[in-house]
Design an enzyme around this catalytic site. Structure first.
Site, short mmCIF file in Angstrom:
data_model
loop_
_atom_site.label_atom_id
_atom_site.label_comp_id
_atom_site.label_asym_id
_atom_site.label_seq_id
_atom_site.Cartn_x
_atom_site.Cartn_y
_atom_site.Cartn_z
N THR A 35 0.87 -1.18 0.02
CA THR A 35 0.02 0.02 -0.06
C THR A 35 0.84 1.34 0.00
O THR A 35 0.37 2.53 -0.27
CB THR A 35 -0.79 0.19 1.35
OG1 THR A 35 0.04 -0.29 2.40
CG2 THR A 35 -1.90 -0.99 1.25
N ASP A 36 1.97 1.16 0.13
CA ASP A 36 2.91 2.36 0.54
C ASP A 36 3.20 2.94 -0.87
O ASP A 36 2.98 4.50 -0.82
CB ASP A 36 4.36 2.12 1.13
CG ASP A 36 5.30 1.08 0.42
OD1 ASP A 36 4.92 0.40 -0.30
OD2 ASP A 36 6.52 1.35 0.59
N GLY B 62 17.34 -9.98 3.32
CA GLY B 62 16.66 -10.33 2.11
C GLY B 62 15.25 -11.10 2.58
O GLY B 62 14.79 -11.83 1.76
N GLY C 17 12.50 -9.59 3.95
CA GLY C 17 11.25 -8.72 4.18
C GLY C 17 11.37 -7.83 5.57
O GLY C 17 10.04 -7.32 5.81
N LEU C 18 12.05 -8.05 6.50
CA LEU C 18 12.20 -7.17 7.48
C LEU C 18 13.15 -5.82 7.34
O LEU C 18 13.12 -5.54 8.30
CB LEU C 18 12.61 -8.12 8.69
CG LEU C 18 11.75 -9.39 8.81
CD1 LEU C 18 12.38 -10.09 10.28
CD2 LEU C 18 10.35 -9.07 9.06
N SER C 19 13.27 -5.51 6.18
CA SER C 19 14.03 -4.43 5.77
C SER C 19 15.27 -4.02 6.29
O SER C 19 15.70 -3.26 6.89
CB SER C 19 12.99 -3.25 6.19
OG SER C 19 11.99 -3.24 5.85
N GLU D 114 17.95 3.93 -2.30
CA GLU D 114 17.76 2.72 -2.69
C GLU D 114 17.26 2.92 -4.18
O GLU D 114 17.44 1.90 -5.09
CB GLU D 114 16.46 2.26 -1.81
CG GLU D 114 16.40 0.51 -1.95
CD GLU D 114 16.50 -0.26 -0.66
OE1 GLU D 114 15.56 -1.00 -0.64
OE2 GLU D 114 16.52 0.37 0.35
N ASP E 247 9.59 1.31 4.61
CA ASP E 247 11.02 0.74 5.46
C ASP E 247 11.76 1.30 6.17
O ASP E 247 12.00 1.43 7.40
CB ASP E 247 11.64 -0.13 4.43
CG ASP E 247 10.87 -1.35 3.81
OD1 ASP E 247 9.78 -1.35 4.13
OD2 ASP E 247 11.66 -1.94 2.97
N TYR F 137 8.04 -7.00 -8.39
CA TYR F 137 7.74 -5.91 -7.64
C TYR F 137 7.25 -4.62 -8.75
O TYR F 137 6.42 -4.09 -8.52
CB TYR F 137 8.74 -5.46 -7.00
CG TYR F 137 8.61 -4.30 -5.94
CD1 TYR F 137 8.24 -4.31 -4.71
CD2 TYR F 137 9.05 -3.05 -6.42
CE1 TYR F 137 8.01 -3.24 -3.79
CE2 TYR F 137 8.65 -1.78 -5.34
CZ TYR F 137 8.33 -2.18 -4.20
OH TYR F 137 8.34 -1.02 -3.39
P1 ADP Z 1 15.23 -6.65 3.26
O1 ADP Z 1 15.49 -5.35 3.21
O2 ADP Z 1 13.91 -7.05 3.11
O3 ADP Z 1 16.08 -7.51 4.24
P2 ADP Z 1 16.36 -6.39 0.59
O4 ADP Z 1 16.46 -7.43 -0.70
O5 ADP Z 1 15.84 -5.00 0.51
O6 ADP Z 1 15.47 -7.20 1.64
O7 ADP Z 1 17.80 -5.80 1.10
C1 ADP Z 1 18.68 -7.07 1.61
C2 ADP Z 1 20.02 -6.73 1.07
O8 ADP Z 1 20.53 -5.50 1.84
C3 ADP Z 1 21.07 -7.72 1.31
O9 ADP Z 1 21.01 -8.69 0.23
C4 ADP Z 1 22.42 -7.05 1.24
O10 ADP Z 1 22.83 -6.50 0.11
C5 ADP Z 1 22.04 -5.77 1.98
N1 ADP Z 1 22.34 -5.64 3.49
C6 ADP Z 1 21.36 -5.36 4.35
N2 ADP Z 1 22.00 -5.69 5.85
C7 ADP Z 1 23.30 -6.02 5.46
C8 ADP Z 1 24.40 -6.18 6.43
N3 ADP Z 1 23.95 -6.06 7.68
N4 ADP Z 1 25.50 -6.45 5.94
C9 ADP Z 1 25.63 -6.61 4.39
N5 ADP Z 1 24.53 -6.63 3.75
C10 ADP Z 1 23.23 -5.99 4.15
MG MG Z 2 14.63 -3.87 1.75
#
Ligand code: ADP
Ligand code: MG
Length: 394
Positions: free
Chosen positions: A37-38, A123, A125-127, A161, A173, A222
């Site tokens: 919805t965002d 990766g 869905g918890l941002s 992003e 997020d 998406y």
């Molecule tokens: P979500 O935000 O839901 O976790 P995303 O696909 O948007 O999923 O983001 C995940 C990506 O963010 C990872 O694949 C990595 O590239 C990056 N990332 C997030 N946190 C870290 C971390 N602590 N160390 C390294 N990369 C990270």
């Molecule tokens: Mg994300």
């Protein structure tokens, strides 16, 4: 000094040969209602959780930013005067993108060494990406000796992003990671980017149920969902000139123009409008601990996500069935963008253990995958860690 601090401090010393001088944290988040919805400028019930990303940092006297993460095998660096992409370590782009957006906004950044550590699953869905961006922005602010408004920081992360990583995410997020509140969820209005707190009573526990089925979201599905929503708006606007986003549309209007919309856009738009409408209703149901409303609203959300917005997967279906049948369940639905990843359940606080055991056994029997389940608590938004007093956070 807790174990996490010690691990980071030691790893920082080994990699950079010095002590970190700044420590920051930013939480992950889960949506309790309001999938997709965002970017339709609707409502989301969103919760900042006690899983977070920490960055330990130390300034340098040149323009280089060196980056390592205890959650990644690769590491990288960028020059603040010419920030490029890091194809060999794509995760570094989240930090480079945030630095770039801060510079574009007029902030002056100093070179530094950064070490990241997160307890948010990446990766899923918890941002974790938004938490990484918010922690990065705060680290630069702390090292640079300037302050940044939390909402501006969220917008900077979103820009990073969009421009650097290439994911056209909404503001949800980053907003939650930057502005979350201890003890309550937020009802976020994505049009005005304002929110109000929605308290979660102690008798209700929120349990994340991770399908551990990986999702990939860089454009693809998406982008397609986003495009369908934008097309639906274009089709409806000639009839209703005030319509700028699906936020402005009613279910009756969608029904009336069903043939013109076509079945796919009709289904997508119906889900978004209904889902946004469920947000204030779930906030109220939670506040009043109204079990039957929590069940009805979360079930409708999941069925709509699966059948109308088509963001379900076989693993999500298995998880939803497992959550729905587990002892103590109050409600259960998808979380994040769907396509696998984490889901979210509400259960009676005194039955968390039985609930988790029920979910684990049922999901594993159906899929052969061992899920991760854990209760989360509402945590405050991104903040500077005070080594002396705050080290008990998460
Ligand atoms: P979500 O935000 O839901 O976790 P995303 O696909 O948007 O999923 O983001 C995940 C990506 O963010 C990872 O694949 C990595 O590239 C990056 N990332 C997030 N946190 C870290 C971390 N602590 N160390 C390294 N990369 C990270
Ligand atoms: Mg994300």
């Amino acid at each position: 000094m807790n174990e996490r601090t010690e691990t980071l401090r030691q790893a920082f010393g080994e990699r950079y040969g010095q002590e970190p001088t700044a420590w920051v944290r930013a939480p992950g988040r889960v949506d309790l209602m309001g999938s997709h919805t965002d970017y339709n400028l609707g409502y989301v019930l969103t919760l900042s959780i006690d899983r977070d990303t920490w960055i330990a940092a130390a300034p340098r006297d040149d323009r280089l930013v060196r980056v390592a993460s205890l959650n990644a095998d690769t590491f990288g660096q960028f020059d603040l005067d010419a920030i490029g992409h890091s194809p060999e370590a794509p995760w570094v782009d989240y930090l480079g993108g945030t630095a770039d957006a801060l510079i574009q906004a007029g902030y002056s950044l100093c070179g530094c060494d950064l070490l990241v550590h997160s307890t948010i699953p990446l990766g899923s869905g918890l941002s974790s990406s938004a938490a990484l961006e918010m922690a990065t922005a705060l680290a630069f602010s702390n090292l640079g000796g300037w302050e940044i408004d939390s909402l501006e920081m969220a917008l900077i992360g979103q820009r990073a992003e969009h421009q650097f990583v290439g994911v056209k995410c909404g503001i949800l997020d980053q907003y939650t990671s930057a502005l979350g509140q201890a003890g309550s969820a937020l009802v976020l209005d994505c049009r005005t980017t304002t929110s109000r707190p929605a308290p979660i009573p102690d008798e209700i526990s929120i349990v994340i149920c991770d399908t551990r089925a990986k999702r990939e979201l860089t454009g693809g599905e998406y982008g397609e969902r986003r495009a369908s929503c934008e097309e639906a708006v274009e089709i409806l606007r000639p009839y209703y000139p005030e319509v700028e986003a699906l936020r402005d549309v009613s279910l009756a209007q969608i029904e009336q123009h069903r043939a013109e919309l076509g079945e796919t856009r009709y289904a997508r738009a119906s889900f978004i409008v209904a889902e946004s409408g469920r947000v204030p209703r779930l906030a109220q149901a939670l506040e009043q601990a109204d079990a039957s409303a929590i069940a009805d609203l979360t079930r409708d959300s999941y069925l709509g996500a699966r059948d109308l917005y088509a963001i379900g997967t076989p693993e999500m279906e298995a998880m939803w069935q497992a959550m729905w049948q587990a002892p103590g369940r109050l409600g259960a639905r998808q979380a994040g963008a769907g396509f696998g990843g984490c889901m979210v359940a509400f259960c009676a606080a005194d039955q968390v253990d039985a609930f988790r055991q029920g979910v684990q056994a049922a999901y594993q029997t159906t899929t052969g995958i061992e899920p991760h389940t854990y209760a989360v608590r509402p945590a405050p938004g991104a903040s500077i860690l005070n080594l002396a007093s705050d080290m008990t956070v998460a």
